[in-house]
Design a protein around this motif. Structure first.
Motif, short mmCIF file in Angstrom:
data_model
loop_
_atom_site.label_atom_id
_atom_site.label_comp_id
_atom_site.label_asym_id
_atom_site.label_seq_id
_atom_site.Cartn_x
_atom_site.Cartn_y
_atom_site.Cartn_z
N PRO A 2 29.43 19.16 20.02
CA PRO A 2 29.73 18.49 18.75
C PRO A 2 30.04 19.51 17.65
O PRO A 2 29.65 20.66 17.72
CB PRO A 2 28.44 17.74 18.44
CG PRO A 2 27.39 18.43 19.22
CD PRO A 2 28.04 19.05 20.41
N LYS A 3 30.75 19.03 16.65
CA LYS A 3 31.07 19.87 15.49
C LYS A 3 30.24 19.38 14.30
O LYS A 3 30.06 18.18 14.12
CB LYS A 3 32.56 19.78 15.16
CG LYS A 3 33.41 20.44 16.20
CD LYS A 3 34.86 20.47 15.79
CE LYS A 3 35.64 21.14 16.92
NZ LYS A 3 37.02 21.33 16.59
N TYR A 4 29.77 20.33 13.53
CA TYR A 4 28.97 20.03 12.35
C TYR A 4 29.60 20.71 11.15
O TYR A 4 30.03 21.86 11.22
CB TYR A 4 27.52 20.49 12.54
CG TYR A 4 26.89 19.83 13.72
CD1 TYR A 4 26.50 18.50 13.66
CD2 TYR A 4 26.71 20.51 14.91
CE1 TYR A 4 25.94 17.86 14.76
CE2 TYR A 4 26.15 19.88 16.02
CZ TYR A 4 25.78 18.56 15.94
OH TYR A 4 25.23 17.93 17.02
N GLU A 5 29.65 19.97 10.05
CA GLU A 5 30.21 20.49 8.81
C GLU A 5 29.12 20.48 7.74
O GLU A 5 28.41 19.50 7.58
CB GLU A 5 31.38 19.62 8.35
CG GLU A 5 32.54 19.61 9.31
CD GLU A 5 33.68 18.70 8.86
OE1 GLU A 5 33.64 18.22 7.70
OE2 GLU A 5 34.58 18.48 9.67
N PHE A 6 29.01 21.60 7.05
CA PHE A 6 28.07 21.71 5.95
C PHE A 6 28.56 22.82 5.03
O PHE A 6 29.57 23.47 5.30
CB PHE A 6 26.63 21.92 6.42
CG PHE A 6 26.45 23.01 7.45
CD1 PHE A 6 26.04 24.27 7.07
CD2 PHE A 6 26.64 22.74 8.80
CE1 PHE A 6 25.85 25.27 8.01
CE2 PHE A 6 26.45 23.73 9.75
CZ PHE A 6 26.06 25.00 9.35
N GLU A 14 32.47 24.79 9.33
CA GLU A 14 32.42 23.89 10.48
C GLU A 14 32.03 24.73 11.69
O GLU A 14 32.61 25.80 11.91
CB GLU A 14 33.77 23.22 10.71
CG GLU A 14 33.76 22.27 11.90
CD GLU A 14 35.10 21.58 12.10
OE1 GLU A 14 35.43 20.69 11.31
OE2 GLU A 14 35.81 21.97 13.05
N ASP A 16 30.90 24.57 15.95
CA ASP A 16 30.92 23.84 17.20
C ASP A 16 29.79 24.40 18.06
O ASP A 16 29.97 25.40 18.77
CB ASP A 16 32.29 24.04 17.87
CG ASP A 16 32.49 23.19 19.09
OD1 ASP A 16 31.63 22.35 19.39
OD2 ASP A 16 33.52 23.37 19.76
N ALA A 19 23.69 20.51 19.46
CA ALA A 19 22.95 19.79 18.42
C ALA A 19 21.57 20.40 18.18
O ALA A 19 21.08 20.42 17.05
CB ALA A 19 22.82 18.32 18.79
N ALA A 64 20.84 22.24 14.21
CA ALA A 64 22.22 22.24 13.70
C ALA A 64 22.63 20.84 13.27
O ALA A 64 23.24 20.67 12.20
CB ALA A 64 23.17 22.77 14.76
N GLU A 65 22.29 19.83 14.05
CA GLU A 65 22.68 18.47 13.70
C GLU A 65 22.04 18.00 12.40
O GLU A 65 22.60 17.18 11.69
CB GLU A 65 22.36 17.49 14.83
CG GLU A 65 20.88 17.30 15.09
CD GLU A 65 20.59 16.37 16.26
OE1 GLU A 65 21.53 15.73 16.77
OE2 GLU A 65 19.42 16.31 16.67
N ASP A 66 20.87 18.56 12.05
CA ASP A 66 20.19 18.19 10.81
C ASP A 66 20.77 18.91 9.59
O ASP A 66 20.43 18.57 8.46
CB ASP A 66 18.69 18.46 10.92
CG ASP A 66 18.04 17.57 11.96
OD1 ASP A 66 18.54 16.45 12.20
OD2 ASP A 66 17.03 18.01 12.56
N ASP A 68 24.09 19.05 9.25
CA ASP A 68 25.38 18.38 9.04
C ASP A 68 25.40 17.64 7.70
O ASP A 68 24.50 16.85 7.40
CB ASP A 68 25.65 17.40 10.18
CG ASP A 68 27.08 16.93 10.22
OD1 ASP A 68 27.99 17.76 10.02
OD2 ASP A 68 27.30 15.72 10.45
#
Length: 152
Positions: A2-6, A14, A16, A19, A64-66, A68
């Motif tokens: 998954p890709k995460y942006e913050f 961004e 990759d 999670a 990482a997902e947290d 985002d």
């Protein structure tokens, strides 16, 4: 993956990554931001402390997902161009660091505390800081926090 942006230190990023990857490793290995340090990996030493949406977090414990959609500030993002943040300047003025390993986390914790308490910070507030400093510069850390409180 998954890709995460913050946002990190005011810049949109961004990544990759898995999670479950700790934000600490995203910052250090993927984004090459080395201020947050790996100490214990379980959120106890607090060498990896940063701000997430202006709240103190231990990045070894944030997935990482947290991250985002959030805003992350590391020690690299405190200074305003060539002007140090008042906490950074106080650290220099009070000659706080010895080995320096814990100092980014110590400074970020102090920033979070002063953002919350302002110049009303007390010794009791400072005593609640749980960051570990193996060199034992706690007395100078206290002085620096008080100086920064006056200068903010």
């Amino acid at each position: 993956m998954p890709k995460y942006e913050f946002t990190v230190n005011g810049k949109d990023v961004e990544v990759d990554v898995p999670a479950e990857m700790p934000l600490l490793w995203v910052l250090r290995d993927e984004l090459r931001i080395t201020g947050p340090k790996y100490g214990c990996g379980v959120g106890v030493c607090r060498a990896c402390t940063c701000l997430q949406d202006d709240e103190e977090v231990q990045t070894c414990m944030v997935k990482a997902e947290d991250a985002d959609g959030t805003e992350i500030t590391t020690i690299e993002g405190l200074a305003d161009d060539d002007e140090l943040h008042p906490v950074q300047q106080a650290w220099i003025d009070r000659d706080v660091p010895q080995c320096g390993f814990c100092q980014p986390g110590q400074i970020m914790t102090a920033v979070a505390l002063l953002n919350e308490k302002g110049d009303d910070v007390t010794d009791a507030d400072i005593d609640k800081i749980e960051n570990v400093c193996r060199c034992g510069t706690y007395g100078r850390i206290r002085q620096a926090i008080k100086q920064a409180a006056e200068n903010m």
